[in-house]
Design a protein around this motif. Structure first.
Motif, PDB file in Angstrom:
ATOM      1  N   ALA A 159       0.993  -1.103  -0.013  1.00 26.93           N
ATOM      2  CA  ALA A 159       0.011   0.126   0.175  1.00 26.93           C
ATOM      3  C   ALA A 159       0.982   1.072  -0.201  1.00 26.93           C
ATOM      4  O   ALA A 159       2.108   1.265   0.522  1.00 26.93           O
ATOM      5  N   ARG A 160       0.424   2.229  -0.470  1.00 21.80           N
ATOM      6  CA  ARG A 160       0.773   3.430  -0.454  1.00 21.80           C
ATOM      7  C   ARG A 160       0.606   3.993   1.066  1.00 21.80           C
ATOM      8  O   ARG A 160      -0.593   3.944   1.464  1.00 21.80           O
ATOM      9  N   THR A 161       1.707   4.433   1.701  1.00 19.89           N
ATOM     10  CA  THR A 161       1.609   4.702   3.246  1.00 19.89           C
ATOM     11  C   THR A 161       2.329   6.057   3.443  1.00 19.89           C
ATOM     12  O   THR A 161       3.699   5.734   3.218  1.00 19.89           O
ATOM     13  N   GLN A 162       1.843   7.032   4.111  1.00 21.79           N
ATOM     14  CA  GLN A 162       2.566   8.200   4.187  1.00 21.79           C
ATOM     15  C   GLN A 162       1.952   8.941   5.268  1.00 21.79           C
ATOM     16  O   GLN A 162       0.748   8.594   5.994  1.00 21.79           O
ATOM     17  N   SER A 163       2.801  10.239   5.589  1.00 22.87           N
ATOM     18  CA  SER A 163       2.338  11.359   6.428  1.00 22.87           C
ATOM     19  C   SER A 163       1.791  10.708   7.833  1.00 22.87           C
ATOM     20  O   SER A 163       0.628  11.060   8.460  1.00 22.87           O
ATOM     21  N   LEU A 164       2.797   9.988   8.693  1.00 23.07           N
ATOM     22  CA  LEU A 164       2.431   9.566   9.993  1.00 23.07           C
ATOM     23  C   LEU A 164       2.438  10.653  11.032  1.00 23.07           C
ATOM     24  O   LEU A 164       3.384  11.640  11.135  1.00 23.07           O
ATOM     25  N   GLN A 165       1.628  10.657  11.878  1.00 18.52           N
ATOM     26  CA  GLN A 165       1.577  11.426  13.034  1.00 18.52           C
ATOM     27  C   GLN A 165       1.212  10.629  14.252  1.00 18.52           C
ATOM     28  O   GLN A 165       0.301   9.677  14.174  1.00 18.52           O
ATOM     29  N   TYR A 170      -1.850   7.725   9.930  1.00 16.04           N
ATOM     30  CA  TYR A 170      -1.174   7.972   8.755  1.00 16.04           C
ATOM     31  C   TYR A 170      -2.416   7.980   7.493  1.00 16.04           C
ATOM     32  O   TYR A 170      -3.743   7.534   7.872  1.00 16.04           O
ATOM     33  N   VAL A 171      -1.904   8.138   6.517  1.00 18.63           N
ATOM     34  CA  VAL A 171      -2.749   7.921   5.309  1.00 18.63           C
ATOM     35  C   VAL A 171      -2.308   7.036   4.456  1.00 18.63           C
ATOM     36  O   VAL A 171      -1.115   6.369   4.439  1.00 18.63           O
ATOM     37  N   SER A 172      -3.269   6.065   3.863  1.00 19.43           N
ATOM     38  CA  SER A 172      -3.050   4.832   3.233  1.00 19.43           C
ATOM     39  C   SER A 172      -3.896   4.407   2.021  1.00 19.43           C
ATOM     40  O   SER A 172      -5.176   4.911   2.450  1.00 19.43           O
ATOM     41  N   LEU A 210      -5.772   7.679  -1.367  1.00 24.77           N
ATOM     42  CA  LEU A 210      -5.560   7.674   0.175  1.00 24.77           C
ATOM     43  C   LEU A 210      -6.526   8.038   1.154  1.00 24.77           C
ATOM     44  O   LEU A 210      -7.166   8.960   0.805  1.00 24.77           O
ATOM     45  N   ALA A 211      -6.606   7.307   2.312  1.00 28.78           N
ATOM     46  CA  ALA A 211      -7.333   7.789   3.299  1.00 28.78           C
ATOM     47  C   ALA A 211      -6.839   7.791   4.470  1.00 28.78           C
ATOM     48  O   ALA A 211      -5.629   7.451   4.942  1.00 28.78           O
ATOM     49  N   ILE A 212      -7.187   8.587   5.344  1.00 36.10           N
ATOM     50  CA  ILE A 212      -6.730   8.488   6.752  1.00 36.10           C
ATOM     51  C   ILE A 212      -7.032   7.630   7.685  1.00 36.10           C
ATOM     52  O   ILE A 212      -8.161   6.921   7.752  1.00 36.10           O
ATOM     53  N   HIS A 213      -6.118   6.679   8.345  1.00 37.68           N
ATOM     54  CA  HIS A 213      -6.201   5.586   9.371  1.00 37.68           C
ATOM     55  C   HIS A 213      -5.635   5.811  10.540  1.00 37.68           C
ATOM     56  O   HIS A 213      -4.901   6.604  10.698  1.00 37.68           O
TER      57      HIS A 213
END
Length: 592
Positions: free
Chosen positions: A196-202, A212-214, A221-224
């Motif tokens: 999966a595309r996975t990015q922008s972790l908080q 994160y978004v995935s 991409l959606a917020i998880h």
């Protein structure tokens, strides 16, 4: 070629902006980057005033404030080579912190107590990025994790006992891992063996997990949300139709997530309430592309805003009024900004019925010449941003077209994979179909169509000139690839494996590389060609330009090569920027 220059063009090319805002913790102030003095340096906004903070000999690429706001790490490379070195900035003084000039370094965050920083570097092997922890006071470094591949630390956990790492799986997919610094145990965030595309972790403020978004099990991409106690599981919190949520930023108290949505190359800004699981979009902000979300208080955040008519400045958004305010005016250019135009967002139907979007600039006069501008990546996307050469050409009688052909980001996972490996030339065919659409539906002159592109876009230019030679009247290749085999053999080994997911591999696809290589079809090129490259390019070696130019010169084809000795993959020095783009405009005016 004439060397005379139009003063208006020089004004366009000297336009700069403010980007990458980063709030200084515990202060009503933020830093940003600007090349106002020639190359990107650190600037600061405080109380409505801006001032330059650094005056370093090369470009500043990144800024990382300590949790207390008292100190800052900045990253700088040398002559565009992207080999970032780290410096400690304190009270406007800089000192060396992480220096190994032959190697790359990726910053991984300050420890919560500010005594240490994390980073990764390829010191052990050109293609392997091990993780280091450095004691800031003593400058003693320790390798805490070795990996035979690419790896970037993202941040420390709230207790300071672990690091979160980002490791790529393919050219577009990444995974996050938690590294326990005491046991060296590595645990994946999310399901094992799931791409999966996975990015922008908080990370959440309670230390229990994060966000994160995935695009796990979906196209966009959606917020998880995830918990450390059950890392393999995540809950999808928010999706916005078929568009990507690109960036998220947690508010200081952890109650809200600011987020950006990419709607066809134009950004939307929203806020998600973590407790109530509701969200709203903020409309009172200029259309454009948003980046670098940074909270200045619980009710206000700052972000960078760019658009075709805004070269880039920092804006503040109030969550009380849902309105925005421009804080910097670095991108202001009163002499020419009234000439800048917003493009029209259009689509055309390609050879197989695929709808392909593009931005169209210009007056759309009958039988006008056109320049097609192709983005790089290839998994990048032309966005609604300022481009001085596009604006200048559009103001001087050209139609300028910036397409997002198949393989571009921003339109879902399926779209970005439509040009992978042996589907490569389908995206080049999109360019031919685009040229025809412009003639039929927008009245451009079929005999006056030029094409230009940077990086992978440079390959697209060369592929278009060699596979559809009768379509084009002129071409400009900037740091482009002329043969995928030689490119993969000579690019940095840290990039090769990931690029092979996109382009094909040296093991399995050299026959295809030979079949499509522009270098093997130079005899078909009819159009004059202008080529630019940076001597210090670590992504696309300068040999790609040199071998192509030498081959064309042997055939007495009209080609010119310009090599910038003090640049890499990007063109950062203002004098080189002016020279290159002045030559491009004069070239297009001459041949179109």
């Amino acid at each position: 070629m004439t060397t005379s220059t139009d003063q208006t063009l020089l004004t366009y090319l000297n336009v700069t902006g403010a980007t990458q805002p980063s709030v200084i913790p515990n202060q009503q102030a933020f830093t940003f980057l600007s090349k106002k003095t020639g190359i990107p340096q650190v600037w600061q906004w405080r109380g409505g005033q801006i001032e330059q903070v650094t005056n370093l000999p090369d470009r500043v690429l990144s800024v990382y404030h300590a949790p207390s706001g008292s100190r800052t790490v900045i990253g700088m490379d040398r002559k565009g080579n992207e080999k970032e070195q780290f410096y400690l900035l304190e009270e406007k003084r800089t000192e060396e912190l992480v220096i190994s000039e032959e190697h790359f370094h990726h910053f991984g965050g300050w420890s919560p107590d500010e005594t240490k920083i994390a980073f990764s570097s390829n010191r052990r092997h050109p293609g392997y990025f091990d993780v280091y922890v450095l004691d800031v006071a003593s400058k003693v470094e320790q390798v805490v994790f070795q990996v035979d591949g690419n790896c970037t630390p993202i941040c420390w956990t709230e207790d300071g006992h672990s690091l979160v790492l980002n490791m790529p799986d393919t050219n577009i997919d990444q995974s996050f891992y938690v590294l326990d610094l005491k046991t060296a145990e590595l645990s994946k965030i999310g399901a094992e063996n799931a791409l999966a595309r996975t990015q922008s972790l908080q990370l959440s403020k309670d230390g229990q997990g994060g966000f994160y978004v995935s695009d796990k099990e979906r196209d966009a991409l959606a917020i998880h949300q995830f918990k450390f106690q059950s890392l393999a599981e995540s809950e999808e919190l928010l999706a916005i139709g078929n568009w990507d949520i690109e960036e998220i930023k947690l508010s200081p108290d952890g109650s809200q997530l600011a987020f950006t949505v990419n709607e066809g190359g134009i950004s939307k800004l929203g806020v998600y309430d973590v407790d109530n699981k509701t969200h709203h979009l903020i409309e009172e902000i200029p259309n454009g592309v948003f980046d670098s979300l940074s909270w200045i208080s619980e009710k206000e955040l700052v972000l960078g805003v760019k658009s075709p008519i805004f070269p880039g400045d920092i804006w503040k958004v109030s969550l009380v009024t849902n309105k925005s305010e421009r804080l910097t005016f670095v991108g202001e250019e009163k002499e020419v900004e009234h000439l800048w135009v917003q493009p029209e967002l259009c689509t055309f139907s390609s050879f197989d019925g695929l709808e392909v979007p593009y931005f169209l600039y210009g007056k759309q006069e009958h039988s006008q010449p056109v320049v097609i501008y192709v983005h790089g990546g290839p998994e990048h996307q032309i966005r609604s941003e300022f481009n001085p050469v596009i604006q200048y050409l559009a103001a001087n009688g050209f139609a300028v077209v910036a397409p997002n052909v198949r393989g571009s980001m921003g339109y879902g996972r399926s779209y970005v994979k439509l040009d992978d490996v042996r589907k490569r030339m389908d995206s080049v065919a999109d360019l031919k179909e685009l040229a025809n659409d412009l003639v039929v539906n927008h009245g451009v002159d079929r005999s006056r169509i030029g094409i230009m592109g940077r990086s992978y876009g440079g390959f697209m230019v060369l592929a278009a000139l060699t596979h559809y030679p009768d379509v084009w009247a002129a071409g400009v290749d900037i740091v482009g690839i002329s043969h995928f085999k030689s490119f993969l053999e000579n690019t940095g080994s840290w990039r090769r494996a990931l690029r092979e997911f996109e382009y094909g591999s040296l093991k399995d696809d050299t026959d295809f590389f030979e079949e499509i290589a522009p270098l093997n079809h130079t005899a078909k090129i009819n159009a004059p060609l202008l080529v630019f490259h940076g001597r210090n390019d670590t992504r696309v070696p300068v040999s790609e330009a040199e071998q192509l130019t030498a081959d064309l010169q042997k055939q007495s084809k009209p080609v010119e090569l310009v090599i910038f000795e003090d640049e890499g993959h990007q063109t950062e020095k203002i004098e080189n920027h002016i020279k290159m783009n002045t030559m491009i405009v004069e070239f297009m005016q001459k041949h179109l």
